[in-house]
Design a protein around this motif. Structure first.
Motif, PDB file in Angstrom:
ATOM      1  N   LEU A  50       0.866  -1.167   0.000  1.00  0.00           N
ATOM      2  CA  LEU A  50       0.000   0.000   0.000  1.00  0.00           C
ATOM      3  C   LEU A  50       0.909   1.225   0.000  1.00  0.00           C
ATOM      4  O   LEU A  50       1.684   1.432   0.939  1.00  0.00           O
ATOM      5  CB  LEU A  50      -0.912   0.003   1.229  1.00  0.00           C
ATOM      6  CG  LEU A  50      -1.943   1.132   1.280  1.00  0.00           C
ATOM      7  CD1 LEU A  50      -2.967   0.971   0.162  1.00  0.00           C
ATOM      8  CD2 LEU A  50      -2.637   1.177   2.638  1.00  0.00           C
ATOM      9  N   PHE A  51       0.827   2.024  -1.062  1.00  0.00           N
ATOM     10  CA  PHE A  51       1.655   3.216  -1.209  1.00  0.00           C
ATOM     11  C   PHE A  51       0.804   4.449  -0.889  1.00  0.00           C
ATOM     12  O   PHE A  51      -0.107   4.788  -1.660  1.00  0.00           O
ATOM     13  CB  PHE A  51       2.205   3.317  -2.631  1.00  0.00           C
ATOM     14  CG  PHE A  51       2.997   2.131  -3.077  1.00  0.00           C
ATOM     15  CD1 PHE A  51       4.307   1.942  -2.648  1.00  0.00           C
ATOM     16  CD2 PHE A  51       2.436   1.172  -3.915  1.00  0.00           C
ATOM     17  CE1 PHE A  51       5.046   0.843  -3.063  1.00  0.00           C
ATOM     18  CE2 PHE A  51       3.161   0.067  -4.336  1.00  0.00           C
ATOM     19  CZ  PHE A  51       4.468  -0.100  -3.898  1.00  0.00           C
ATOM     20  N   ILE A 371       5.592  13.375  -5.528  1.00  0.00           N
ATOM     21  CA  ILE A 371       4.675  13.279  -4.392  1.00  0.00           C
ATOM     22  C   ILE A 371       5.335  12.428  -3.315  1.00  0.00           C
ATOM     23  O   ILE A 371       5.882  11.357  -3.599  1.00  0.00           O
ATOM     24  CB  ILE A 371       3.334  12.636  -4.811  1.00  0.00           C
ATOM     25  CG1 ILE A 371       2.663  13.467  -5.903  1.00  0.00           C
ATOM     26  CG2 ILE A 371       2.403  12.487  -3.611  1.00  0.00           C
ATOM     27  CD1 ILE A 371       1.437  12.800  -6.506  1.00  0.00           C
ATOM     28  N   ASN A 372       5.278  12.888  -2.079  1.00  0.00           N
ATOM     29  CA  ASN A 372       5.797  12.076  -0.977  1.00  0.00           C
ATOM     30  C   ASN A 372       5.037  10.760  -0.901  1.00  0.00           C
ATOM     31  O   ASN A 372       3.812  10.726  -1.024  1.00  0.00           O
ATOM     32  CB  ASN A 372       5.670  12.823   0.347  1.00  0.00           C
ATOM     33  CG  ASN A 372       6.639  13.989   0.445  1.00  0.00           C
ATOM     34  OD1 ASN A 372       7.700  13.974  -0.181  1.00  0.00           O
ATOM     35  ND2 ASN A 372       6.278  15.000   1.214  1.00  0.00           N
ATOM     36  N   CYS A 373       5.784   9.687  -0.682  1.00  0.00           N
ATOM     37  CA  CYS A 373       5.182   8.365  -0.681  1.00  0.00           C
ATOM     38  C   CYS A 373       5.726   7.549   0.480  1.00  0.00           C
ATOM     39  O   CYS A 373       6.927   7.585   0.776  1.00  0.00           O
ATOM     40  CB  CYS A 373       5.479   7.646  -2.006  1.00  0.00           C
ATOM     41  SG  CYS A 373       4.884   5.943  -2.078  1.00  0.00           S
ATOM     42  N   SER A 374       4.836   6.818   1.137  1.00  0.00           N
ATOM     43  CA  SER A 374       5.223   5.898   2.206  1.00  0.00           C
ATOM     44  C   SER A 374       4.692   4.514   1.856  1.00  0.00           C
ATOM     45  O   SER A 374       3.503   4.347   1.589  1.00  0.00           O
ATOM     46  CB  SER A 374       4.642   6.365   3.546  1.00  0.00           C
ATOM     47  OG  SER A 374       4.942   5.440   4.575  1.00  0.00           O
ATOM     48  N   ALA A 375       5.587   3.530   1.825  1.00  0.00           N
ATOM     49  CA  ALA A 375       5.216   2.177   1.402  1.00  0.00           C
ATOM     50  C   ALA A 375       5.037   1.261   2.604  1.00  0.00           C
ATOM     51  O   ALA A 375       5.869   1.243   3.514  1.00  0.00           O
ATOM     52  CB  ALA A 375       6.287   1.614   0.468  1.00  0.00           C
ATOM     53  N   THR A 376       3.959   0.492   2.586  1.00  0.00           N
ATOM     54  CA  THR A 376       3.698  -0.502   3.616  1.00  0.00           C
ATOM     55  C   THR A 376       3.543  -1.870   2.968  1.00  0.00           C
ATOM     56  O   THR A 376       2.732  -2.033   2.039  1.00  0.00           O
ATOM     57  CB  THR A 376       2.408  -0.174   4.404  1.00  0.00           C
ATOM     58  OG1 THR A 376       2.559   1.095   5.032  1.00  0.00           O
ATOM     59  CG2 THR A 376       2.132  -1.225   5.465  1.00  0.00           C
ATOM     60  N   PHE A 396      12.158   0.387   2.822  1.00  0.00           N
ATOM     61  CA  PHE A 396      11.486   0.726   1.570  1.00  0.00           C
ATOM     62  C   PHE A 396      11.393   2.229   1.330  1.00  0.00           C
ATOM     63  O   PHE A 396      11.361   2.670   0.181  1.00  0.00           O
ATOM     64  CB  PHE A 396      10.078   0.111   1.544  1.00  0.00           C
ATOM     65  CG  PHE A 396      10.071  -1.388   1.456  1.00  0.00           C
ATOM     66  CD1 PHE A 396      10.823  -2.050   0.502  1.00  0.00           C
ATOM     67  CD2 PHE A 396       9.298  -2.139   2.327  1.00  0.00           C
ATOM     68  CE1 PHE A 396      10.818  -3.431   0.411  1.00  0.00           C
ATOM     69  CE2 PHE A 396       9.279  -3.531   2.249  1.00  0.00           C
ATOM     70  CZ  PHE A 396      10.041  -4.176   1.286  1.00  0.00           C
ATOM     71  N   ASP A 397      11.320   2.996   2.402  1.00  0.00           N
ATOM     72  CA  ASP A 397      11.174   4.445   2.241  1.00  0.00           C
ATOM     73  C   ASP A 397      12.504   5.190   2.298  1.00  0.00           C
ATOM     74  O   ASP A 397      12.524   6.432   2.356  1.00  0.00           O
ATOM     75  CB  ASP A 397      10.238   4.997   3.325  1.00  0.00           C
ATOM     76  CG  ASP A 397       8.806   4.517   3.146  1.00  0.00           C
ATOM     77  OD1 ASP A 397       8.425   4.210   1.994  1.00  0.00           O
ATOM     78  OD2 ASP A 397       8.070   4.440   4.148  1.00  0.00           O
TER      79      ASP A 397
END
Length: 459
Positions: A50-51, A371-376, A396-397
């Motif tokens: 989930l990004f 765009i700032n992105c945080s990966a889960t 990942f980040d």
């Protein structure tokens, strides 16, 4: 014949009778296929991310970019069917999937709602004979979105997600009229041919095989693992910035540094992993399954598909080993694995004899189209029933802080034991950083209450 319940998600797979391409399963695919066949109703090989995107997204452009990604990446158009009693991969010429946009902005906590939605979605069984992925764009509010991407492990590994993420970024930039890289992804079929040639070369040059030592089953925390269920739960911990920097410094030091920074860090972290497993199992012979990425050519680093294969790596830990002497063993054993690990060389029976896997992942995501992105990494709560424990290390980040995901068997370990694993491991890491020459047996892992509980379980 594998899972038969498909995900909803838009579109219908087109009839491909005259234009589809087929190929035999690669070594890695054959291993996963065999495991999935044993548990046809469990989503044990669903891999999902989930990004979270902290900015405005052009929904129509995003959907158009994803359609282009599916058309370009043959791994996203690959399904698996049975012919003559054998599994084979079928690359469809087209896929009618339409990316859904799901509005969660009205929820009291859209971010939490998205996480729960992704968790539930990742546990839904894929029908691998019709489609091996699922995806959606989640609208969380003004300037807030999340992209969900799931693939069956038959068609992916962690590095593939970074490949698809980066290519999706470029396609989205193009769809929004901005400069973008026009270089398309390489076809996975090129790797299939390469693996076959490597296997043929190995067959021509092979001498009399020397049987490897059978792994001794690990009884972690005194628990004997039995392949009774695929149910699995994740406990995660992220190292502090200070600890992560100290690990990097140790990995770069003379006598520890390896051929590359990533290999150096892996060998240091693996040293702590072997030390921890030795301490919590009280066993001397420790076997861990080590995934090898197999992207040995530059073009493979920009190819989506399953490249990774798992190889057993056994180390004998002596009573007087220090972190330094154990590291020397880890360095030698891991290099032997890398030298022998050519594409297609993994042995399904050998890999399935390993109950504990340590995966050190090098991939990063970072921002998406500015765009700032945080990966889960979304866990499906299922893994191969033969694995009592899988530990994933990643950043990942690109934060500079390693995260460790401990995926422990729900049947083998109770909740308290699973929760204690990451903390005990970090105590080993801290002790290693405090004194490289310290005997690993001197590390104070447990509180008295914890030690009493483990003694009771063992006895």
């Amino acid at each position: 014949t594998g899972p038969r319940r498909a995900l909803a998600g838009g579109g219908v797979v087109t009839e491909e009778q005259s234009n589809s391409r087929t190929y035999p399963l690669t070594a890695a695919q054959a291993s996963i296929w065999a495991s999935q066949e044993l548990h046809p109703d469990a989503p044990l090989y669903n891999m999902a991310f989930l990004f979270e995107l902290g900015g405005d997204v052009d929904e129509a452009a995003f959907a158009s970019a994803f359609a282009s990604l599916v058309e370009e990446a043959d791994a996203l158009r690959t399904v698996f069917r049975v012919t003559g009693g054998e599994g084979e991969a079928v690359v469809l010429p087209h896929d009618g999937f339409v990316l859904p946009v799901i509005d969660l902005s009205g929820a009291a906590d859209p971010q939490r709602e998205a996480a729960e939605w992704a968790r539930a979605r990742s546990s839904v069984l894929l029908d691998t004979s019709e489609r091996t992925f699922d995806s959606a764009l989640l609208r969380l509010g003004h300037g807030r979105y999340a992209w969900f991407l799931l693939q069956h492990h038959l068609c992916t590994d962690a590095w593939t997600f970074t490949v698809l993420f980066r290519r999706m970024e470029q396609l989205y930039l193009a769809a929004t009229g901005r400069p973008a890289d026009a270089v398309e992804l390489n076809a996975f079929s090129r790797y299939v041919a390469f693996e076959a040639s490597q296997r043929d070369d190995a067959d021509r040059t092979a001498g009399v095989p020397t049987p490897g030592r059978a792994p001794v089953p690990l009884e972690i925390y005194g628990r004997r693992h039995r392949d009774t269920s695929t149910m699995n739960e994740r406990e995660s911990i992220t190292l502090s910035g200070w600890t992560s920097r100290q690990l990097d410094e140790l990995a770069r030091s003379p006598g520890v540094r390896a051929l590359t920074p990533d290999l150096s860090t892996f060998q240091v972290v693996a040293t702590a992993m072997y030390a921890w497993l030795h301490r919590v199992s009280d066993q001397s012979s420790i076997t861990i399954g080590l995934p090898v990425h197999n992207r040995t050519r530059p073009e493979f680093r920009t190819t989506a598909g399953l490249f990774m294969e798992v190889y057993p790596c056994t180390i004998d830990v002596e009573a007087d080993d220090t972190f330094a002497t154990l590291h020397a063993k880890v360095r030698q054993a891991s290099m032997e694995v890398l030298r022998s690990a050519r594409p297609g060389a993994s042995n399904t029976a050998e890999a399935r004899a390993v109950s504990t896997v340590f995966n050190f992942i090098q991939g990063e995501f970072g921002t998406f189209a500015g765009i700032n992105c945080s990966a889960t990494w979304v866990h499906s709560d299922h893994v191969d029933g033969l694995h009592q424990l899988r530990v994933q290390a990643h950043d990942f980040d690109a934060t500079g802080r390693l995260q460790f995901d401990f995926d422990g068997s729900s049947d083998t370990f109770d909740a308290q034991t699973r929760a204690s694993m990451p903390h005990h491991f970090v105590r080993v890491v801290d002790a290693m950083l405090a004194d490289w020459e310290a005997p690993i047996g001197s590390v104070d892992l447990l509180e008295e209450e914890e030690r009493a509980l483990i003694d009771t379980a063992v006895n």
